[in-house]
Structures are given as C-alpha cells and as structure tokens.
Design a protein around this motif. Structure first.
Motif, PDB file in Angstrom:
ATOM      1  N   TYR A 292     -18.096 -13.383  24.368  1.00 37.09           N
ATOM      2  CA  TYR A 292     -16.970 -13.415  25.295  1.00 37.09           C
ATOM      3  C   TYR A 292     -17.107 -14.540  26.319  1.00 37.09           C
ATOM      4  N   ASP A 293     -18.358 -14.897  26.634  1.00 30.61           N
ATOM      5  CA  ASP A 293     -18.564 -16.007  27.554  1.00 30.61           C
ATOM      6  C   ASP A 293     -18.286 -17.345  26.877  1.00 30.61           C
ATOM      7  N   VAL A 294     -18.609 -17.432  25.585  1.00 31.69           N
ATOM      8  CA  VAL A 294     -18.365 -18.669  24.837  1.00 31.69           C
ATOM      9  C   VAL A 294     -16.874 -18.940  24.721  1.00 31.69           C
TER      10      VAL A 294
ATOM     11  N   GLU B  84      -6.967 -13.648  22.305  1.00 28.57           N
ATOM     12  CA  GLU B  84      -7.017 -12.418  21.524  1.00 28.57           C
ATOM     13  C   GLU B  84      -7.998 -12.620  20.381  1.00 28.57           C
ATOM     14  N   ARG B  85      -8.753 -11.566  20.067  1.00 28.27           N
ATOM     15  CA  ARG B  85      -9.785 -11.652  19.029  1.00 28.27           C
ATOM     16  C   ARG B  85      -9.445 -10.689  17.897  1.00 28.27           C
ATOM     17  N   ALA B  86      -9.459 -11.167  16.674  1.00 34.13           N
ATOM     18  CA  ALA B  86      -9.299 -10.326  15.485  1.00 34.13           C
ATOM     19  C   ALA B  86     -10.674 -10.127  14.870  1.00 34.13           C
TER      20      ALA B  86
ATOM     21  N   CYS C 233     -18.080 -20.320  17.311  1.00 32.70           N
ATOM     22  CA  CYS C 233     -18.849 -20.038  18.522  1.00 32.70           C
ATOM     23  C   CYS C 233     -19.846 -21.150  18.829  1.00 32.70           C
ATOM     24  N   GLY C 234     -20.002 -22.079  17.922  1.00 35.01           N
ATOM     25  CA  GLY C 234     -20.893 -23.209  18.160  1.00 35.01           C
ATOM     26  C   GLY C 234     -20.234 -24.281  19.012  1.00 35.01           C
ATOM     27  N   GLU C 235     -21.024 -25.234  19.401  1.00 31.54           N
ATOM     28  CA  GLU C 235     -20.541 -26.278  20.310  1.00 31.54           C
ATOM     29  C   GLU C 235     -19.353 -27.039  19.715  1.00 31.54           C
ATOM     30  N   GLU C 236     -19.452 -27.374  18.433  1.00 32.59           N
ATOM     31  CA  GLU C 236     -18.381 -28.127  17.785  1.00 32.59           C
ATOM     32  C   GLU C 236     -17.106 -27.296  17.661  1.00 32.59           C
ATOM     33  N   GLY C 237     -17.261 -26.008  17.316  1.00 36.04           N
ATOM     34  CA  GLY C 237     -16.095 -25.143  17.165  1.00 36.04           C
ATOM     35  C   GLY C 237     -15.376 -24.922  18.476  1.00 36.04           C
ATOM     36  N   VAL C 238     -16.124 -24.664  19.544  1.00 35.82           N
ATOM     37  CA  VAL C 238     -15.520 -24.458  20.864  1.00 35.82           C
ATOM     38  C   VAL C 238     -14.813 -25.736  21.313  1.00 35.82           C
TER      39      VAL C 238
END
Length: 740
Positions: free
Chosen positions: A75-77, A87-89, A44-49
């Motif tokens: 959900y916005d990220v 899809e989210r687990a 959810c961080g900048e690098e991960g997104v």
C-alpha cells in the motif's frame, strides 16, 4: 471530476502463468472502454511504479486500477497522492493462489474481480476531510492518580498542553495511601519508596500542565478537536476547549463488608490490605483489636475476586500487594510467621522475583479455599481451608492478624442510574459486579444522545477494544487508561497512561487532517445525509456505536464528523438510503454486484457473492491464499468496511441478478467482542434474521443467505465455510431469478 482510468495488470507472482492476461486486458479495454491498459512483470518494482507515475504525469491518468496482489500489501508502494483514485483488484491471494492455473473458472473469477474493481473505481469521488473550526490540541485528563499524572506529563512532554482534573483536594490518588510501592525497576525483589510526590511535583512544575483539584467535570460537549468542557471547582465554573480526553479515574477496593464469611466486620483483627498499609505507615504493625505487636499473619488472596458471587475476574494486583506487605512484617520481625492462602499466586511480569524473595524469607503458601474463620479467647484467628488439590481440610493455629486481599472495582461501575432517554444499546443487560443494576458513573457527563457516560464492559470496566487497540472506546477521542480500563498494577498503569496519551495525540492530529482514527486511519471521507428524504426514524442515531450522530431540535440526525469512525453502520441502518460516503455508498456496491457475469443455468456454474468485512474476513481470505488453501471458484468477494454497513438492497440486487447465494463474512462478536466496530457484525446478524421471512415469502429459500463469523486466525476454516455453503446451494438448485 472527469476521470481517466488506467488499468495495470501485474503478471508477476505467477499471475501471468495462471491467467490469460490478454483476455483480462480485453475486459478493461473492450468492455469498460478504459483508455490506458498496461501489463508488467512487477508493478510493485521500481520500473513498474515509474510507469504508473509516468502515465499520471504525462497521460492524465487520475484513476488507477491495479490488478495484482492484495490491497493489504504494497500500500505504501502504490501511494500516488491524495488527488489520485486508487483501486486494487486481488488476482493473487484470492484467485491464483487458491485455484488451479489455466482453468476456465479461475479465469472467470479473475475477470469478475477486475470488473468489480472498475465498477467501484467509477463511483469513487475523492473525499475532502472535514475541517474543524477553532481546532485545539489540548488534552484533558480526568483523574489525578498515578495514571492520570503520567498521561498528563507524557502529553506535555510531547508538546501538547494538558488539563488535569482531580475530584480530591490533592493529586496522587491510591498511591497516597501506600507505605511502599511494588518495585518498578530491577531487581524487582524489594519494595520501593512511594514516588508519587516527585511525580506530582513534576506535573505542578510543568507550564504545559494545568491542574484543577477539588474539581469535577460538569459537562463535555462537542467532538474531537472541539470538545467544550465545563469544570466546577470550589463553586466556580471554568470552561476549557479540548482536543481529546484521557479517562484515568482508576478503581476502588471491593466492599469488604460483603465478605462476612471471611470474618470481616465480625472480628476486629480481620482487616483489608488497605488497612494494613495504614498500620505499616504508622511505624509498627500491631493488632487493631488490642495493640499487640503482630507475630503471625495470614494473607487471604482473592477476597471477593475470582468469585461468581462477588467479582468474577482476577484483580491482577492482589497477589503482588500481599507479597509486598509480607516483607513489611519480616523487616519488623524476621521470626514472624506468614501464611498466604491462595487459589494460585499470580505475579505478572518481573514480580516472580518478589515471590521468590518472600518464599526465601520463610512465608508458607497454602493453596486452598478458605471455608471458615473463628476466633479464640485470646482474639487469635483460626483458619480452615479446603486444599485445592486433595480437598482435604487444612488449617492454622491461631494467628494474630488476617489480611484480606480485596479486589478492585472500576470507578465506571458506580454512579447514577441510566438516563431514561438512553438508547437500547446503552440499556443492554450486562453482568455487573456485586449484582448491581445497570449504572453509569458521574465522571464525564457527556452531552451525547447515547448517554452521559462511557459504555462499559460486562464487569463495569470502561469499554475498550482490548484485542486490537485497547485504549479506543466507543466515544471517539476519549481514551481509557489504567485500572478504569482493566485491573492492573502501577507499572502497567504507567505504560497504559503513556499509550493512552499517544492515542489522544494521534486523534488530535488526525482530526486536524480530517482523517478517521482506528481502524480506518487515513480515510478522509465522512457521511453525507440527503436530508430532504429523511423520515426521522432515528435508526442511524440509535445504531451508531460511537455516538457520532445526535439529533437537532426537529429530530433530524445531526452528525458530528470528527466522532465518526467511517464504519458505514449508519448507511446500512438507513431504510431510505440517504447516507453515503464519497468513497463508499449503496449504489457503488450495487454496481459492483451488477458487474459480475452470471452464467446461464445450463452452464452449471453457480455464483456466490461474499460480502467480507475488511478487518478480519478479508485478511482471513488472504491468509487462506498465502497458505495455498483451495476452495471453489464460484465465489466473488466484495470487501465492505463492516458488515454493519450492509444494505438490504444489496441482498435484493444480488438475488435479482440471478446469483445463487450470498455469504456474509464478519468479525466475531459477543461478550469478548472482536468486531472492530463493536456492534457492526451483531447488527448485520440481527438484520439478516429479518430478511429470512421476506425471502421465504418470495419463494426464495432463506438458506441462500448465510452469515459466518471469522477472525483473521480462522483462515484455515475458509475452504470449509465456502465449500460447505456451495454444497448446500447445489442441493437447493439454481436461483429461480437466473436469466431474468
């Protein structure tokens, strides 16, 4: 579309410490053959997104499965645009926060969650919203009182054309009958001059407001964005194309003729609060019986309200109106005696200041139930009451005038009897004011299979989901406001009208995008029907709570996509399974069930599938995790849009898989319903009751399938519900189909 799936396993928030991430990765790469699988400490961080976006842009990933936190957060990220399947687990709230770290059962639970998410993603197609032809953005407001005028003006101020229809020759409604109005602004202690005339002038001067007075709605056909409205005015017929509707027809006073025990109709000097306003408007407050100037007065509160024999509910405004009227008499004669007989005084909002003023002016408040009124030889009225606290009889010497603060009855509680063709939902026996039979008003004349008027709540008020989104009704695109929705004063009606107008605008804009309205805002899917297999059983048309499905001339279902709320209740109702959504279907959930790994009987690891409503049950499960509440790791949670979308095929698939128990977690329902789709939870319970006999016949204990109602605030009950069910399954023993 050709899918390329990327799985992104987050190790943050303790996930990496609690789970074997390498084993999770193998579920994706080895079992599901996913070409892209990556881990990161904080996706959810900048690098991960950025990493996910890079894979979308450079690796051709178009289906993203994120294994980490709940889909209810970030959900916005994780919004990668409409062309990407997401899809989210849930590994955080529903796995590691509720179960021990580095534990075999916790690991198995996490792996099954990922398997189910991958199975779901494999069956999702990107929906394309239904586009309305000849889309219009005009708002129809029915009712030209304070609420209706306000709604029309607020819509126009926001840039939308509005059409205002009022059955009377002039606008203003109830406000026209007032001498003064309860204060709408600080200091809230002094009645104000009635300002309805200025509001009418503003509406008449606004070029975006079209006004029809002396007019009625003869028919509303169509759906949001494309309602065709027929208006009759002075014998002429007018057609308007409308995008959404605000119902603001208000309420009327309770019939005082039914209050003979309070002297109405028997004594000339017992009048209603409405008649008292007329006296005040005439310049001097005098007795109707002989014209004598009033020197003493008794206001009788709850005249017909909060009474099981009349109106069981509080009518909200009566106390404030009586306080306002008390000031009329004090201004005419500061020495006048004023008595206010009440069960208790209710002054919502800032009106406590008006109450304090009337107290200071010398009014006497008597807390007692009036038991009798008599008249002396001088036509003065003697009142007896039972003290609420002591039960002692209390009374007054003769007063010149008695004013009954009668309650309000919504206009939706009056009208023609139900059409014989209306479905069972509309015929359900509800408690109505004044002991009336089930009736519907002649206000909207909807061309709906489900009936010509709005469904109402048990006291006749226009249906709305008053807990979560109060303006929404069971007819998509039609919003109730003001005292037709609930008893309310002028200030509340103004706020209500503004809210309803904003909802009407939102509906128009969402319909143009092809999106659902509340509670599934943003969902572009809508149901498709494989008509070649339809048996015309009518279950989808009857069970849809929103009137989204009519019938054609051959009795086939005729869907109206912009009326649809995307709850899937029609899908659960259909015995032939011909109804599906591109992002929600019977086979999709069936494949999620099949993705669960079921241990052999000798491993003594039972499995429970929980079908959880996404509106309350899923949030409650998440809340249990946030509060670190522990429960058994046998459960596998499958979110569903509504329990009403439950297909009985899923129960068969689950049990034939060898899973030991099925738990349905849905919204609460009843008179004060909380189910976000009104009837879904109740329908699921009804269907489930019919399954029990079949299970018993197959030598499968019906107790293996259970339903529980929860609200989001019942999260603390989640462990007890899940563990209690697990204990019962242990008593029953393994599913006999296990291993087959």
């Amino acid at each position: 579309m050709d899918k390329k799936t990327g799985v992104y396993i987050c190790t943050g928030c303790g996930i990496g410490d609690a789970l074997d991430i390498e084993a999770l990765s193998k579920v994706a790469t080895k079992e599901s053959k996913v070409p892209v699988c990556k881990t990161h400490a904080f996706f959810c961080g900048e690098e991960g997104v950025a990493q996910i976006k890079s894979d979308i842009a450079n690796e051709g990933v178009n289906t993203v499965v994120i294994a980490g936190c709940s889909s209810r957060v970030n959900y916005d990220v994780f919004d990668f645009g409409p062309s990407i399947i997401l899809e989210r687990a849930n590994l955080r709230e529903q796995v590691i926060w509720c179960h021990p770290e580095d534990d075999e059962d916790t690991q198995m639970m996490a792996e099954d969650n990922l398997r189910m998410s991958l199975a779901k993603a494999a069956h999702i197609d990107i929906p394309e919203g239904y586009r309305v032809e000849n889309m219009v953005k005009t708002i129809l407001v029915v009712g030209g009182g304070l609420t209706g005028i306000t709604a029309a003006l607020e819509g126009a101020k926001a840039g939308y054309k509005t059409v205002l229809v009022e059955k009377n020759p002039v606008l203003g409604g109830w406000m026209n009958s007032l001498f003064k109005q309860a204060p709408l602004k600080a200091p809230y202690s002094d009645p104000e001059e009635v300002d309805i005339a200025s509001r009418i002038q503003e509406a008449e001067a606004n070029p975006d407001v079209t006004i029809y007075t002396g007019a009625e709605i003869k028919e509303i056909a169509g759906a949001p964005g494309m309602f065709d409205v027929t208006i009759e005015q002075n014998g002429s017929v007018i057609k308007e194309r409308i995008g959404s509707v605000v119902l603001a027809t208000g309420a009327v006073p309770y019939e005082a003729g039914k209050l003979e025990h309070l002297g109405y109709g028997k004594y000339a000097n017992v009048i209603t609060s409405q008649a008292f306003e007329e006296l005040a408007k005439n310049g001097k407050i005098v007795r109707p019986g002989d014209g004598k100037e009033v020197q003493s007065i008794a206001f009788l509160q709850c005249a017909g309200s909060r009474d099981g024999n009349h109106l069981p509910y509080c009518s909200s405004v009566c106390c404030v109106e009586s306080l306002k009227q008390a000031t009329y008499l004090k201004e005419q004669n500061p020495e006048a005696a004023i008595y206010v007989f009440n069960k208790d005084i209710r002054t919502p909002g800032q009106y406590e200041k008006l109450y304090k003023r009337v107290q200071k002016d010398g009014a006497i408040f008597v807390r007692g139930d009036v038991t009798g009124i008599t008249e002396d030889d001088d036509k003065n009225l003697l009142i007896e009451a039972a003290d609420v606290l002591t039960g002692a009889t209390i009374g007054t010497e003769g007063v010149d005038l008695v004013v009954l603060a009668t309650g309000m009855v919504p206009t939706t509680a009056f009208g023609e009897s139900l059409d014989a063709k209306s479905d069972d939902e509309e015929k359900e026996k509800e408690e109505k004011p004044q002991g009336d039979t089930i009736i519907r008003s002649n206000l909207l004349n909807l061309a709906y299979r489900q009936g010509p008027e709005m469904p109402t709540l048990k006291y006749g008020f226009s249906d709305s989901h008053f807990i979560c989104f109060p303006y929404e009704t069971r007819r998509t695109g039609i919003y109730a406001a003001g005292s037709v929705r609930a008893p309310m004063d002028a200030l509340s009606s103004i706020e209500d009208a503004t809210g309803a107008a904003m909802k009407a605008i939102q509906c128009i804009e969402l319909s143009e995008l092809g999106s659902a309205v509340h509670p599934r805002v943003g969902d572009l899917s809508f149901p498709s029907f494989a008509m070649q297999r339809c048996t015309q059983c009518k279950r989808c048309t009857v069970e849809c709570p929103f009137g989204a499905i009519n019938e054609d001339d051959k009795f086939n279902p005729l869907p109206n996509p912009t009326r649809c709320r995307r709850c899937g209740i029609c899908m659960g109702a259909c015995p032939e399974r011909i109804i599906s959504f591109k992002n929600y279907s019977v086979p999709m959930i069936g494949n999620m069930i099949k993705a669960i790994e079921v241990p052999e009987e000798d491993e003594e690891k039972p499995r429970i599938v929980v079908f959880a409503c996404e509106n309350d049950a899923i949030p409650a499960l998440d809340m249990a995790g946030i509060n670190r509440l522990k429960y058994n790791a046998w459960v596998r949670v499958i979110p569903v849009r509504c329990l009403g979308s439950m297909s009985l095929v899923w129960i068969a698939d689950t049990l034939s898989k060898g899973i030991d128990g099925i738990l349905l977690l849905g919204c609460k329902h009843g008179d004060d319903y909380q189910c976000h789709f009104i009837k879904g939870s109740e329908l699921a319970e009804t269907r489930l009751s019919k399954v029990a006999e079949t299970l018993d016949r197959l030598s499968l204990e019906s107790e293996r399938v259970r339903m529980e109602q929860v609200s989001i605030m019942d999260y603390d009950q989640i462990p007890g519900i899940l563990d209690g069910f697990a204990e019962r399954l242990e008593e029953l023993g393994p599913n006999p189909y296990k291993g087959f």
